[in-house]
Design a protein around this motif. Structure first.
Motif, short mmCIF file in Angstrom:
data_model
loop_
_atom_site.label_atom_id
_atom_site.label_comp_id
_atom_site.label_asym_id
_atom_site.label_seq_id
_atom_site.Cartn_x
_atom_site.Cartn_y
_atom_site.Cartn_z
N PHE A 91 29.52 32.63 36.99
CA PHE A 91 30.95 32.36 36.88
C PHE A 91 31.48 32.80 35.51
O PHE A 91 32.60 33.33 35.41
N ALA A 92 30.67 32.61 34.46
CA ALA A 92 31.07 33.04 33.12
C ALA A 92 31.22 34.57 33.07
O ALA A 92 32.17 35.08 32.45
N ILE A 93 30.30 35.28 33.71
CA ILE A 93 30.39 36.75 33.76
C ILE A 93 31.68 37.18 34.45
O ILE A 93 32.41 38.06 33.97
N ILE A 94 31.99 36.56 35.59
CA ILE A 94 33.20 36.91 36.33
C ILE A 94 34.45 36.61 35.50
O ILE A 94 35.37 37.43 35.42
N THR A 95 34.46 35.45 34.84
CA THR A 95 35.60 35.07 34.01
C THR A 95 35.80 36.04 32.86
O THR A 95 36.94 36.45 32.55
N LEU A 96 34.71 36.43 32.20
CA LEU A 96 34.80 37.38 31.09
C LEU A 96 35.36 38.72 31.56
O LEU A 96 36.22 39.31 30.90
N ILE A 97 34.87 39.20 32.69
CA ILE A 97 35.31 40.51 33.19
C ILE A 97 36.79 40.48 33.56
O ILE A 97 37.53 41.43 33.29
N ILE A 98 37.24 39.38 34.15
CA ILE A 98 38.66 39.27 34.52
C ILE A 98 39.55 39.15 33.28
O ILE A 98 40.62 39.76 33.21
N SER A 99 39.09 38.38 32.29
CA SER A 99 39.94 38.08 31.13
C SER A 99 39.92 39.16 30.05
O SER A 99 40.85 39.22 29.23
N ALA A 100 38.89 40.01 30.02
CA ALA A 100 38.79 41.03 28.96
C ALA A 100 39.23 42.40 29.50
O ALA A 100 38.51 42.98 30.33
N PRO A 101 40.37 42.92 29.07
CA PRO A 101 40.84 44.23 29.56
C PRO A 101 39.84 45.37 29.32
O PRO A 101 39.76 46.30 30.13
N LEU A 160 36.82 45.34 29.74
CA LEU A 160 35.77 45.31 30.76
C LEU A 160 36.29 45.68 32.14
O LEU A 160 35.57 45.55 33.13
N HIS A 161 37.54 46.15 32.22
CA HIS A 161 38.10 46.55 33.51
C HIS A 161 37.73 48.00 33.80
O HIS A 161 38.58 48.88 33.97
N THR A 162 36.44 48.26 33.86
CA THR A 162 35.90 49.59 34.16
C THR A 162 34.99 49.48 35.37
O THR A 162 34.55 48.37 35.72
N PRO A 163 34.68 50.60 36.04
CA PRO A 163 33.82 50.52 37.24
C PRO A 163 32.51 49.79 37.02
O PRO A 163 32.09 49.00 37.87
N MET A 164 31.87 50.01 35.87
CA MET A 164 30.58 49.36 35.61
C MET A 164 30.69 47.84 35.70
O MET A 164 29.85 47.16 36.33
N TYR A 165 31.75 47.28 35.10
CA TYR A 165 31.90 45.84 35.07
C TYR A 165 32.54 45.30 36.34
O TYR A 165 32.36 44.12 36.68
N ILE A 166 33.27 46.13 37.06
CA ILE A 166 33.77 45.71 38.38
C ILE A 166 32.58 45.52 39.32
O ILE A 166 32.51 44.53 40.07
N PHE A 167 31.62 46.46 39.28
CA PHE A 167 30.40 46.30 40.08
C PHE A 167 29.62 45.06 39.63
O PHE A 167 29.12 44.31 40.46
N LEU A 168 29.54 44.86 38.31
CA LEU A 168 28.81 43.71 37.78
C LEU A 168 29.47 42.40 38.20
O LEU A 168 28.79 41.43 38.55
#
Length: 314
Positions: free
Chosen positions: A43-53, A55-63
């Motif tokens: 859940f922390a990983i998902i929250t970080l990816i959503i909140s950090a612009p 990390l809005h790249t394909p690599m982190y979308i897959f993650l």
């Protein structure tokens, strides 16, 4: 066996990991701790990816999708197992068992496809870095994620449908902590030849096909990295890919050990232990494996913590 000896089964009994009463509380505490870490970490990983612009790249979308799959994957089996540890009956309804089988297969396949998509992302990023934004666009990334979900549901639907065609005898005890394919097939009264055939053909194609794609992607990556003259550049690239390779090795190693072998050689005791590795341990470790070896994730986490401290203490 004659049809008159068959009885309709309305429920199954999940015997769990151990039948020894003195082991129940330690098992409950251990799996509750691992489940809590899994849910919190992913859940922390998902929250970080959503909140950090950044990390809005394909690599982190897959993650992010992998983290979501890990949460759902573990939630399919562990809560019911924790409930059954202290349950006097340890039962699960017939339809509940098929539903558990469906979602277990679905999220396992989803993780399989997402790992292959992440390997493709790393291949494009390392072997074609200047063309990366043009090749792996947001639209293509969204299509790949959607395809992963669709294929996972189709794969799960087929195997669950085949499982639903089996007839079960009066002995409805499953020597496992969830409704896994092989333990259920072992207590069936009818022929399981077609089920086994589909697991070891379609299942092999789906799982080993993705694994072969991952291996081919990393073969190209290694070839490209070895041509880099600077040793520091090689180490940085290998380090970036190391987390993904660690997850791949654990996930596919345990999955292959359990399913891609003849049913006659399947050991329930060994199968239960190995199954814990890819159903509970790997999803729990994924957030740590990806975050501890990833500077961008650690940077986003530190920035998030600073924002929390600022908003808390003014």
């Amino acid at each position: 066996m004659d049809n008159t000896n068959w009885t309709s089964v309305s429920h199954f009994i999940l015997l769990g990991l151990s039948t020894h009463s003195e082991e129940q509380i330690p098992l409950f505490l251990l799996f509750l701790l691992m489940y809590t870490i899994n849910i919190s970490g992913n859940f922390a990983i998902i929250t970080l990816i959503i909140s950090a612009p950044r990390l809005h790249t394909p690599m982190y979308i897959f993650l992010g999708n992998l983290a979501l799959a890990d949460i759902c994957f573990t939630s399919t089996t562990v809560p019911k197992m924790l409930q059954n540890i202290f349950s006097p009956t340890k039962t699960i309804s017939y339809m509940g068992c098929l539903a558990q089988t469906y979602f277990f297969i679905c999220f396992a396949a989803l993780e399989n496809f997402l790992l292959a998509a992440m390997a493709y992302d790393r291949y494009i990023a390392i072997c074609h870095p200047f063309r990366y934004p043009m090749i792996l666009t947001r639209m293509l990334c969204a299509q790949m994620v959607a395809m992963c979900h669709v294929l996972s549901h189709l794969h799960a639907s087929m195997h669950t449908f085949l499982m639903g065609q089996l007839i079960f005898c009066a002995d409805n005890r499953i020597p496992h902590f969830f409704c896994d394919l092989y333990p259920m097939m072992k207590i069936s009264c009818t022929s399981i030849h077609f089920n086994t055939l589909m697991i070891q053909t379609e299942g092999v194609i789906i799982i080993n096909g993705a694994l072969a794609f991952i291996i081919a992607s990393y073969a190209c990556i290694i070839s490209a990295v070895l041509r880099v003259p600077a040793a520091k550049g090689k180490w940085r690239t290998f380090s970036a890919c190391g987390s993904h390779l660690t997850v791949v090795a654990i996930f596919y190693g345990t999955l292959t050990w359990v399913y891609f072998r003849p049913l006659s050689s399947y050991s329930v005791t060994t199968g239960r232990v190995v199954t814990v590795m890819y159903t509970v341990v790997t999803p729990m470790l994924n957030p740590f494996i990806y975050s501890l070896r990833n500077g961008e994730v650690k940077g986003a986490f530190r920035k998030c913590m600073r924002r929390i401290e600022t908003s808390t203490f003014g």
